[in-house]
Design a protein around this motif. Structure first.
Motif, PDB file in Angstrom:
ATOM      1  N   ARG A  63       0.597  -1.170   0.041  1.00 30.29           N
ATOM      2  CA  ARG A  63       0.086   0.103  -0.112  1.00 30.29           C
ATOM      3  C   ARG A  63       1.024   1.306  -0.077  1.00 30.29           C
ATOM      4  NH1 ARG A  63      -3.481   2.876   3.657  1.00 30.29           N
ATOM      5  NH2 ARG A  63      -5.542   3.028   3.101  1.00 30.29           N
ATOM      6  N   ASP A  64       2.052   1.106   0.906  1.00 33.62           N
ATOM      7  CA  ASP A  64       2.735   2.420   0.771  1.00 33.62           C
ATOM      8  C   ASP A  64       3.423   2.726  -0.323  1.00 33.62           C
ATOM      9  OD1 ASP A  64       2.160   2.986   3.472  1.00 33.62           O
ATOM     10  OD2 ASP A  64       4.145   1.952   4.304  1.00 33.62           O
ATOM     11  N   ARG A  65       3.978   1.536  -1.021  1.00 28.15           N
ATOM     12  CA  ARG A  65       4.647   1.777  -2.481  1.00 28.15           C
ATOM     13  C   ARG A  65       3.633   2.028  -3.558  1.00 28.15           C
ATOM     14  NH1 ARG A  65       8.603  -3.196  -4.036  1.00 28.15           N
ATOM     15  NH2 ARG A  65       8.839  -1.946  -5.387  1.00 28.15           N
ATOM     16  N   LEU A  66       2.536   1.660  -3.288  1.00 24.03           N
ATOM     17  CA  LEU A  66       1.644   2.211  -4.505  1.00 24.03           C
ATOM     18  C   LEU A  66       1.236   3.460  -4.353  1.00 24.03           C
ATOM     19  CD1 LEU A  66      -1.038  -1.095  -4.084  1.00 24.03           C
ATOM     20  CD2 LEU A  66      -0.072  -0.011  -6.120  1.00 24.03           C
ATOM     21  N   ILE A  67       0.949   3.937  -3.053  1.00 21.15           N
ATOM     22  CA  ILE A  67       0.779   5.490  -2.778  1.00 21.15           C
ATOM     23  C   ILE A  67       1.989   6.223  -3.161  1.00 21.15           C
ATOM     24  CG2 ILE A  67       0.665   7.319  -0.869  1.00 21.15           C
ATOM     25  CD1 ILE A  67      -1.007   5.162   0.878  1.00 21.15           C
ATOM     26  N   ALA A  68       3.186   5.544  -2.983  1.00 20.84           N
ATOM     27  CA  ALA A  68       4.512   6.553  -3.703  1.00 20.84           C
ATOM     28  C   ALA A  68       4.608   6.300  -4.938  1.00 20.84           C
ATOM     29  CB  ALA A  68       5.636   5.754  -2.924  1.00 20.84           C
ATOM     30  N   GLY A  69       3.783   5.916  -5.615  1.00 21.24           N
ATOM     31  CA  GLY A  69       3.639   5.829  -7.192  1.00 21.24           C
ATOM     32  C   GLY A  69       4.961   4.878  -7.940  1.00 21.24           C
ATOM     33  N   GLU A  70       5.372   3.791  -6.985  1.00 17.19           N
ATOM     34  CA  GLU A  70       6.550   3.030  -7.443  1.00 17.19           C
ATOM     35  C   GLU A  70       5.825   1.671  -8.172  1.00 17.19           C
ATOM     36  OE1 GLU A  70       8.971   1.384  -4.168  1.00 17.19           O
ATOM     37  OE2 GLU A  70       8.567   3.062  -2.901  1.00 17.19           O
ATOM     38  N   PHE A  71       4.693   1.583  -8.220  1.00 14.21           N
ATOM     39  CA  PHE A  71       4.024   0.593  -9.377  1.00 14.21           C
ATOM     40  C   PHE A  71       3.332   1.443 -10.410  1.00 14.21           C
ATOM     41  CE2 PHE A  71       4.328  -1.930  -5.335  1.00 14.21           C
ATOM     42  CZ  PHE A  71       5.194  -2.923  -5.825  1.00 14.21           C
ATOM     43  N   ALA A  72       3.737   1.349 -11.621  1.00 18.40           N
ATOM     44  CA  ALA A  72       3.019   2.158 -12.530  1.00 18.40           C
ATOM     45  C   ALA A  72       1.840   1.360 -12.958  1.00 18.40           C
ATOM     46  CB  ALA A  72       3.981   2.283 -13.871  1.00 18.40           C
ATOM     47  N   PRO A  73       0.491   1.910 -13.165  1.00 17.10           N
ATOM     48  CA  PRO A  73      -0.517   1.595 -13.743  1.00 17.10           C
ATOM     49  C   PRO A  73      -0.304   0.463 -14.935  1.00 17.10           C
ATOM     50  CG  PRO A  73      -0.913   3.904 -13.482  1.00 17.10           C
ATOM     51  CD  PRO A  73       0.450   3.717 -13.393  1.00 17.10           C
ATOM     52  N   GLY A  74      -0.874  -0.604 -14.615  1.00 18.04           N
ATOM     53  CA  GLY A  74      -0.835  -1.774 -15.702  1.00 18.04           C
ATOM     54  C   GLY A  74       0.449  -2.587 -15.466  1.00 18.04           C
ATOM     55  N   SER A  75       1.318  -2.225 -14.484  1.00 18.28           N
ATOM     56  CA  SER A  75       2.325  -3.108 -14.005  1.00 18.28           C
ATOM     57  C   SER A  75       2.058  -4.439 -13.225  1.00 18.28           C
ATOM     58  CB  SER A  75       3.573  -2.242 -13.399  1.00 18.28           C
ATOM     59  OG  SER A  75       3.070  -1.855 -12.213  1.00 18.28           O
ATOM     60  N   ARG A  76       2.691  -5.659 -13.173  1.00 16.01           N
ATOM     61  CA  ARG A  76       2.435  -6.703 -12.522  1.00 16.01           C
ATOM     62  C   ARG A  76       3.160  -6.586 -11.196  1.00 16.01           C
ATOM     63  NH1 ARG A  76       3.882 -11.975 -15.838  1.00 16.01           N
ATOM     64  NH2 ARG A  76       3.160 -12.866 -13.781  1.00 16.01           N
ATOM     65  N   ILE A  77       2.501  -7.003 -10.014  1.00 15.71           N
ATOM     66  CA  ILE A  77       2.996  -7.286  -8.556  1.00 15.71           C
ATOM     67  C   ILE A  77       3.197  -8.742  -8.414  1.00 15.71           C
ATOM     68  CG2 ILE A  77       2.653  -6.666  -6.297  1.00 15.71           C
ATOM     69  CD1 ILE A  77       0.910  -4.550  -7.016  1.00 15.71           C
ATOM     70  N   ARG A  78       4.522  -9.063  -8.590  1.00 14.54           N
ATOM     71  CA  ARG A  78       4.803 -10.452  -8.462  1.00 14.54           C
ATOM     72  C   ARG A  78       5.041 -10.934  -6.954  1.00 14.54           C
ATOM     73  NH1 ARG A  78       6.464 -12.335 -13.495  1.00 14.54           N
ATOM     74  NH2 ARG A  78       6.906 -10.735 -14.956  1.00 14.54           N
TER      75      ARG A  78
END
Length: 233
Positions: A14-29
Motif C-alpha cells: 500500500r505504501d509503495r502504491l501511494i508512492a507511485g512505485e508501481f505504474a498502472p498496468g504493471s504486474r506485482i509478483r
C-alpha cells in the motif's frame, strides 16, 4: 487477513502504491515481494486479495496482480466522493475536536511543511520518491485525522478508501514540486485554523476548496500528458 505477515505485506504494498512505485498496468509478483519482506508468497497473495477488493489492483488470469489504470472520469468520481464527505467532517471537527486532536493535526501539518521546505531549498525543487511518499503519508494522515476528530467512525471508514485511491492514481500524474507542496500546506493551514477557531462553516468551505484544487491540478496534469504525447519535438 489474519496473519502478521499478511498485514506487513499489505502495508508495504500500500505504501509503495501511494508512492507511485508501481505504474498502472504493471504486474506485482508475489515471489519477489515475499523475498523483499523475508516471507513466503502466501501472505503476499492474501494482501494482494485485499488490495484488489479495495480497488488498487486487478487479478488478471494468466498474469496475476496488475495495478489498475483509471481514467479522468473515475478520478473525478473519487474526488466527488471526497467532496461529499470531507467538508462535512471538517465542519464537525470544528465543533467536536479536542485540543489534543488539534495538536496532532498541527504536528502532521508541520511534518508536511518541513518536507516542502527541504524540497524548496534545492536548485531544482522537485520531490524525490522518498519525499513524495513521506509527504503523501502525512497528507493522508492530515485528512484522516480531521475526519476522525469529527467523531463519526462510519465516515472514517468510508473516507479512507477514496482518500487513498486518489493518492495512488493522481500523484504519479502530477508529481510534487515546491509550489504544489506549498499550496497543499497552505490549504491545510486554512482548514486547521478554522477547526481551532470552532468555525464549522469556514472549515467546510476550506476543505471543499482544497479538494477541488486537488482535482484541478490532477486534471491539468492529465491534459498536459495527453498534449505532450502528440507534440512534435
Amino acid at each position: 487477513m489474519n496473519t502478521t505477515h499478511a498485514q506487513a505485506a499489505y502495508q508495504h504494498l500500500r505504501d509503495r502504491l501511494i508512492a507511485g512505485e508501481f505504474a498502472p498496468g504493471s504486474r506485482i509478483r508475489y515471489g519477489p515481494i515475499g523475498r523483499e519482506l523475508g516471507i513466503s508468497a502466501t501472505p503476499v497473495r492474501e494482501a494482494i486479495g485485499l488490495l484488489a477488493n479495495e480497488g488498487f489492483v486487478e487479478l488478471v488470469p494468466q498474469l496475476g496482480a496488475v495495478v489498475r489504470s483509471i481514467g479522468a472520469e473515475e478520478l473525478v468520481e473519487l474526488y466527488e466522493v471526497r467532496e461529499a464527505i470531507e467538508p462535512y467532517a471538517a465542519s464537525k471537527a470544528a465543533i467536536r475536536s479536542t485540543p489534543t486532536q488539534q495538536q496532532t493535526i498541527a504536528r502532521t501539518l508541520k511534518r508536511m511543511r518541513d518536507i516542502a521546505a527541504k524540497v524548496k531549498r534545492r536548485k531544482k525543487p522537485l520531490a524525490n520518491v522518498d519525499e513524495c511518499l513521506e509527504f503523501e503519508k502525512a497528507d493522508l494522515a492530515f485528512h484522516m485525522l480531521v475526519i476522525n476528530s469529527g467523531g463519526n467512525q462510519m465516515m472514517v471508514r468510508l473516507s479512507e478508501n477514496s482518500n487513498t485511491l486518489t493518492r495512488v492514481f493522481a500523484t504519479p500524474r502530477h508529481g510534487y514540486d515546491d509550489a504544489i507542496m506549498a499550496a497543499t500546506c497552505d490549504d491545510h493551514q486554512r482548514v486547521l485554523d478554522a477547526i481551532i477557531a470552532g468555525d464549522s462553516d469556514e472549515a467546510a468551505k476550506a476543505m471543499q476548496r482544497h479538494i477541488r484544487a486537488g482535482l484541478e491540478i490532477t486534471l491539468e496534469a492529465i491534459q498536459s500528458q495527453q498534449t505532450e504525447r502528440w507534440e512534435i519535438k
